[in-house]
Design an enzyme around this catalytic site. Structure first.
Site, PDB file in Angstrom:
ATOM      1  N   CYS A  59     -61.942 -49.231  58.141  1.00 42.73           N
ATOM      2  CA  CYS A  59     -62.054 -48.580  56.510  1.00 42.73           C
ATOM      3  C   CYS A  59     -61.664 -47.309  56.696  1.00 42.73           C
ATOM      4  O   CYS A  59     -61.379 -46.528  57.922  1.00 42.73           O
ATOM      5  CB  CYS A  59     -63.102 -48.814  55.945  1.00 42.73           C
ATOM      6  SG  CYS A  59     -64.751 -47.831  56.575  1.00 42.73           S
ATOM      7  N   ALA A  62     -63.797 -44.818  58.450  1.00 37.43           N
ATOM      8  CA  ALA A  62     -63.805 -44.840  59.749  1.00 37.43           C
ATOM      9  C   ALA A  62     -62.634 -44.011  60.441  1.00 37.43           C
ATOM     10  O   ALA A  62     -62.723 -43.365  61.432  1.00 37.43           O
ATOM     11  CB  ALA A  62     -63.593 -46.495  60.482  1.00 37.43           C
ATOM     12  N   ARG A  93     -66.464 -43.774  69.984  1.00 39.71           N
ATOM     13  CA  ARG A  93     -64.876 -43.858  70.322  1.00 39.71           C
ATOM     14  C   ARG A  93     -64.539 -43.110  71.740  1.00 39.71           C
ATOM     15  O   ARG A  93     -63.236 -42.752  71.500  1.00 39.71           O
ATOM     16  CB  ARG A  93     -64.419 -43.009  68.715  1.00 39.71           C
ATOM     17  CG  ARG A  93     -64.168 -43.977  67.922  1.00 39.71           C
ATOM     18  CD  ARG A  93     -62.906 -43.790  66.953  1.00 39.71           C
ATOM     19  NE  ARG A  93     -61.781 -42.817  67.354  1.00 39.71           N
ATOM     20  CZ  ARG A  93     -60.730 -43.247  67.742  1.00 39.71           C
ATOM     21  NH1 ARG A  93     -60.262 -44.241  67.765  1.00 39.71           N
ATOM     22  NH2 ARG A  93     -59.883 -42.332  67.866  1.00 39.71           N
ATOM     23  N   HIS A 194     -57.132 -40.988  57.539  1.00 44.07           N
ATOM     24  CA  HIS A 194     -56.588 -40.082  58.249  1.00 44.07           C
ATOM     25  C   HIS A 194     -55.935 -39.203  57.139  1.00 44.07           C
ATOM     26  O   HIS A 194     -55.987 -37.798  57.198  1.00 44.07           O
ATOM     27  CB  HIS A 194     -55.275 -40.696  58.933  1.00 44.07           C
ATOM     28  CG  HIS A 194     -55.833 -41.662  59.749  1.00 44.07           C
ATOM     29  ND1 HIS A 194     -55.118 -42.757  60.336  1.00 44.07           N
ATOM     30  CD2 HIS A 194     -56.866 -41.922  60.721  1.00 44.07           C
ATOM     31  CE1 HIS A 194     -55.325 -43.454  61.080  1.00 44.07           C
ATOM     32  NE2 HIS A 194     -56.775 -42.822  61.254  1.00 44.07           N
TER      33      HIS A 194
END
Lengths: 545, 459
Positions: A59, A62, A93, A194
């Site tokens: 999503c 994230a 991550r 992003h």
């Protein structure tokens, strides 16, 4: 490099689409193509996932909190929402970080959340968020605090940006506080996150600090590198060896102050085009810093990237130093490649991951003599497949429209023209016209072979079908796919987090990758799947008297 | 130092959770749903929820965790997710062909108020649920309770949708499994077999999340409670719930719906909790306890007695879920260890009451549950006065390294070691495994850190 393996992949589409409900099949048909680099087909990408199809995608939150802002060590990242989102993005991550001293801030091992309860959903969570920020300051005294919105935040109308402004005032502007409207539902994948992260980096951090003492004449930014498994450390090593100053990395092994000084660099290199091209463009528009697409995944790609730096600065001394480093490094790399090659040459791979990795890693596989039969992104856009030249033809749909578009203008005081037709010409002469990728990215389909299967947003069903029909020697994807593929007797290399390996970037990284792939394609245990009594060749027992 | 910003100085936190000892409801529902045979869990919300839950479960089990999502967009968040769920049901049955779809909600679908009953009945009306297939659902808002609550809600939904009473009761005891590892479930079933008790376990993740590698990916591995068994739980004569937080609701519903009486005991972790479980099973299945089980118990007692000197007086900090922590602390006390700091993010009075009773002879104990009962707080307590051992999920490794403290991994998630889904911690055998893990952690630490002249061949 190695022996190319030819496999007919044209029948896949028909074989796979039949199974879907009619409408679903029609939609998926546009996302599955056989490549032709000379006459590039259109691929459907960055389009909503069909509910129920079992997607790899995540999503917006994230992409924003997890990917782009996660690797920066000295920001207290507060997740505003119920506990889950903060919990799942806590240390999952592998973005490593290294402080200069034990006294420096590093909040990466911490998870901060407002842990919203039902009363916050009913009556609003802004007051709790403010209190959480006060407590974070009292306990940790950070330079910066970021607030990340989860799904319910947008729905109940909490305004994280207003809270950020108010708290900044309350602390007399001593702490930089900013919010992200990165609710999970905002986009069709991580990609929206992003973009949202890029916007806020630009608005709140980039350009805040003009006070720099240059360490080198050659100062660059590296964008879209997240230090998974230590990738950024290796790239930093190469830059240092070449005498090039890395002003900022977005965002592997990064700090607030490196972002604040990014506008003082003279060149921007873009690794992961998908996640960070927006910042690259903003830096050029505002400050006149040109950007070029590069990749440090693969020994040859790394050499190419450094040669681009040399061609741009066009300084004989620098060029000589870079060439010397490349020669030195490639010699060691080649020796390692020769060790791996007998095990890997002629094998086949499939890559379904991310928004650039499914492209970048093809270079490393080529170096190993491995053919990429099929590849695709989880959250790429058409430009990541077909190249940026298609951007004007991409239709903006409702899902893209709800991401804030910020207006970026020339910073009259600090803008410096760096890129002239003359510089570009010299670069083209030195590198070849197609190789420069100034403000450009040629995309995955320019590299992957003719006929190769390119599939966007691969579903679980399609993945199983690919394996069943083509038996690749290695499959590259993420943790959700890993063990399903391995149950089928095929090793899966995670290219989000590298399993527990890495770095894979740069020259050292290439050697690690050669070694790891040679290891994986020679996994002995997969040969033992059938028990002796399940094997056909077992001879019937006979009595011996 | 990894957690270099953690100091002993506590402040009166009202809003900020730091390093939580809990996560959200839906992942519990997803985990429990994997314990039904032929079931595909479905997350009704944004894609990220499903992706995060699958990733977290996969990292822990190193097994495929299949689940689907409604893939909410901004539009569905405004107009409701009905169309998404109906389409998802159609796609799932067509492509993945499960027997059951177990849908659970998320904070997103709960906040916008999606009515699951209505949506699922619409799916039936639209004809996207094939004959003989099932769509079950439960509400798991992330802003209420924790992953433990989500697990309980999913298990309760199994009873709601499947359990059925016919006029004829069967001489079977339901074992309602709380949140534990597949190996723990397998061990409990093994003990029940040794007792020759007839049981139905639900949910049952053994042979699902510890599946063999046979060259194929089985979307629906051979394990999991079958639908006929789940239906038949209504005819069982008794239910034993293993873990109050995760199974009591299901037991109550089964009693109300099908008149199956029940008793809730702790998850059989450690000596006394296993004693109570075996006693309860023996009584309600009406079977004697065979010597084989008594011998297993005896071996555990023997092991603890032989190594008692290493356990005695050791201070332990623990974090995790109430249903695990309660019997675990009791076990540590039975070995004369001292659980001194315990936190769980899962709220509820029973935890506080049980802890107070179990730890009544440890005056220095600090325990806390619910909001802000987090690992940061526990670490602050450790900074104030250290401990000899840490027991909890992988997030403890940062404290273990900073404080140079032995660490036994137990709970969820364990992302940096393997084998926890193979090696049981329940029953007398599991308790022995656990005691061995604890002993080895303590002795490894002693060997690694003691002065050379104190380094010894025998311990």
């Amino acid at each position: 490099m190695g022996d190319k393996k030819k496999v007919d992949l044209t029948t896949f589409k028909d074989a796979v689409l039949d199974k879907y409900p009619k409408k679903v099949g029609k939609k998926r048909a546009k996302a599955i193509i056989n490549n032709d680099p000379d006459n590039m087909p259109v691929i459907q990408a960055n389009i909503r996932t069909i509910p129920g199809i079992i997607t790899q995608r995540g999503c917006t939150y994230a992409g924003c909190k997890g990917v782009v802002l996660g690797p920066t060590r000295d920001i207290v990242n507060i997740t505003h929402g119920p506990i889950g989102c903060g919990f799942y993005s806590w240390l999952t991550r592998r973005n490593q970080t290294k402080t200069e001293s034990d006294q420096d801030a590093n909040f990466i091992p911490y998870c901060f959340s407002t842990d919203m309860q039902d009363s916050n959903i009913v009556f609003g969570g802004e007051e709790k968020l403010k209190q959480a920020i006060r407590e974070a300051r009292e306990l940790f005294n950070p330079k910066a605090i970021a607030i990340f919105s989860t799904c319910p935040v947008g729905l109940i109308g909490d305004d994280v940006h207003r809270v950020a402004r108010q708290m900044k005032e309350e602390f007399n502007n001593e702490v930089n506080i900013f919010g992200f409207s990165c609710e999970g539902y905002r986009g069709v994948s991580q990609s929206a996150g992003h973009h949202i992260a890029n916007n806020q980096l630009y608005k709140n951090l980039i350009g805040n600090d003009d006070n720099v003492t240059p360490k080198s004449k050659f100062r660059v930014n590296l964008l879209g590198e997240y230090n998974i498994g230590g990738d950024a450390f290796e790239i930093e090593r190469i830059f240092e060896k070449c005498g090039v100053e890395l002003v900022s990395t977005f965002s592997g092994n990064s700090t607030v102050s490196s972002f604040e000084q990014a506008h003082t660099a003279d060149l921007t290199l873009v690794m992961c085009h998908r996640s960070i091209n927006y910042v690259a463009e903003m830096l050029e528009t505002s400050f006149g810093i040109p950007w070029f697409k590069v990749s440090f995944i693969g020994a040859q790609a790394s050499a190419k990237a450094m040669r681009k730096v040399a061609a741009y600065f066009n300084d004989p001394e620098l060029t000589e130093r870079i060439e010397k480093v490349i020669a030195e490094e490639l010699k060691i790399v080649e020796a390692a490649r020769q060790v791996a090659l007998p095990k890997t040459n002629g094998k086949t791979a499939m890559l379904f991951v991310g928004g650039s990795r499914a492209h970048h890693y093809q270079d490393l596989f080529e170096e190993l003599g491995v053919t990429t039969l099929s590849a695709g992104y989880e959250f790429g856009h058409r430009d990541d497949y077909e190249g940026r030249r298609v951007i004007p033809t991409i239709q903006i749909d409702a899902d893209s429209r709800n991401i804030e578009e910020i207006t970026v203008t020339k910073d009259e005081a600090r803008f410096k023209e760096r890129m002239t037709p003359d510089v570009l010409k010299k670069m083209e002469d030195a590198l070849g016209k197609d190789e420069v990728e100034y403000n450009d990215y040629n995309g995955l389909m320019a590299q992957i072979g003719k006929g190769a299967l390119v599939i966007d947003d691969l579903s679980h069903y399609e993945m199983e079908k690919l394996i069943e029909l083509y038996h690749p020697d290695i499959f590259c994807a993420g943790i959700k796919e890993k063990y399903a593929v391995q149950k089928m007797g095929i090793p899966l290399k995670q290219l989000h987090n590298y399993d527990s390996g890495g770095p894979y970037a740069g020259f050292q990284g290439a050697m690690n990758f050669y070694n790891d792939i040679a290891m994986m394609v020679s996994t002995s245990i997969f040969k033992e799947i059938k028990a002796p009594w399940e094997r056909e060749e077992v001879v019937e027992a006979s009595y011996v008297y | 130092m990894l957690l270099r910003h953690t100091t002993p100085k506590e402040i009166d936190r009202q809003a900020l959770t730091i390093n939580p000892a809990k996560t959200c409801q839906p992942i519990g529902a997803m985990y429990a749903a994997l314990g039904l045979h032929g079931c595909l869990p479905h997350s009704h919300g944004s894609q990220g929820c499903c992706s995060y839950h699958r990733s977290a479960l996969t990292r822990h089990f190193k097994e495929p965790v299949m689940a689907a999502t409604s893939s909410f967009s901004e539009g569905s968040s405004v107009f409701g997710g009905s169309a998404n769920l109906v389409q998802a049901i159609d796609t799932i049955f067509t492509v993945y062909n499960p027997d059951i779809i177990a849908a659970h909600t998320t904070c997103l679908s709960e906040t916008i108020g999606d009515d699951m009953t209505q949506i699922v009945s619409k799916a039936h009306e639209d004809g996207v649920v094939p004959e003989g297939k099932h769509v079950i659902y439960c509400n798991t808002p992330s802003y209420v309770g924790t992953h433990v609550t989500g697990y309980a809600n999913q298990v309760t939904a199994f009873v709601k949708f499947f359990s059925k009473a016919t006029p004829k009761k069967r001489n079977v005891v339901n074992l309602v499994a709380g949140w534990m590892e597949p190996a723990d479930m397998r061990e409990i079933k093994r003990m029940a077999n040794v007792l020759e008790a007839r049981t139905i376990m639900f949910p049952d993740m053994s042979d699902v999340l510890d599946a063999p590698l046979d060259g194929k990916h089985h979307m629906y591995p051979k394990g999991g409670t079958t639908i006929p068994d789940m239906v038949a739980t209504g005819d069982s004569k008794f239910s034993i719930g293993l873990g109050k937080y995760t199974t009591e609701d299901a037991c109550i519903l089964l009693d109300n719906k099908c008149k199956v009486k029940f008793e809730v005991v702790d998850i059989p972790i450690g000596l006394k909790a296993t004693d109570r479980f075996i006693t309860s099973l023996s009584r309600h299945a009406n079977v004697p306890v065979p010597d084989a089980i008594t011998d297993e118990r005896g071996r555990l007692i023997d092991f603890i007695a032989d190594n008692h000197g290493h356990f005695y007086g050791k201070r332990v900090a623990l974090w995790g879920d109430p249903d695990t922590l309660i019997p675990l602390c009791e076990f540590l006390v039975s070995m004369d260890m001292r659980p001194v700091y315990i936190v769980t993010g899962t709220p509820g009075k029973p935890f506080d009451e049980r802890m107070a009773a179990i730890l009544k002879d440890i005056p220095e104990v600090k325990f806390m549950s619910g909001e802000r009962a987090d690992m940061f707080r526990m670490h602050q307590w450790i900074k104030q006065e250290g401990v000899d051992l840490l027991i909890g999920n992988t997030y403890g490794k940062y404290i273990a390294r900073d404080e140079n403290t032995p660490f036994v991994r137990l709970g969820f998630p364990i992302a940096d070691r393997a084998g926890h889904n193979f090696n049981p911690k329940t029953g007398y055998v599991g308790a022995t495994n656990l005691a061995i893990d604890i002993l080895n952690a303590l002795l490894d630490h002693r060997d690694r850190t003691c002065a050379e002249e104190k380094f010894e061949f025998q311990l």
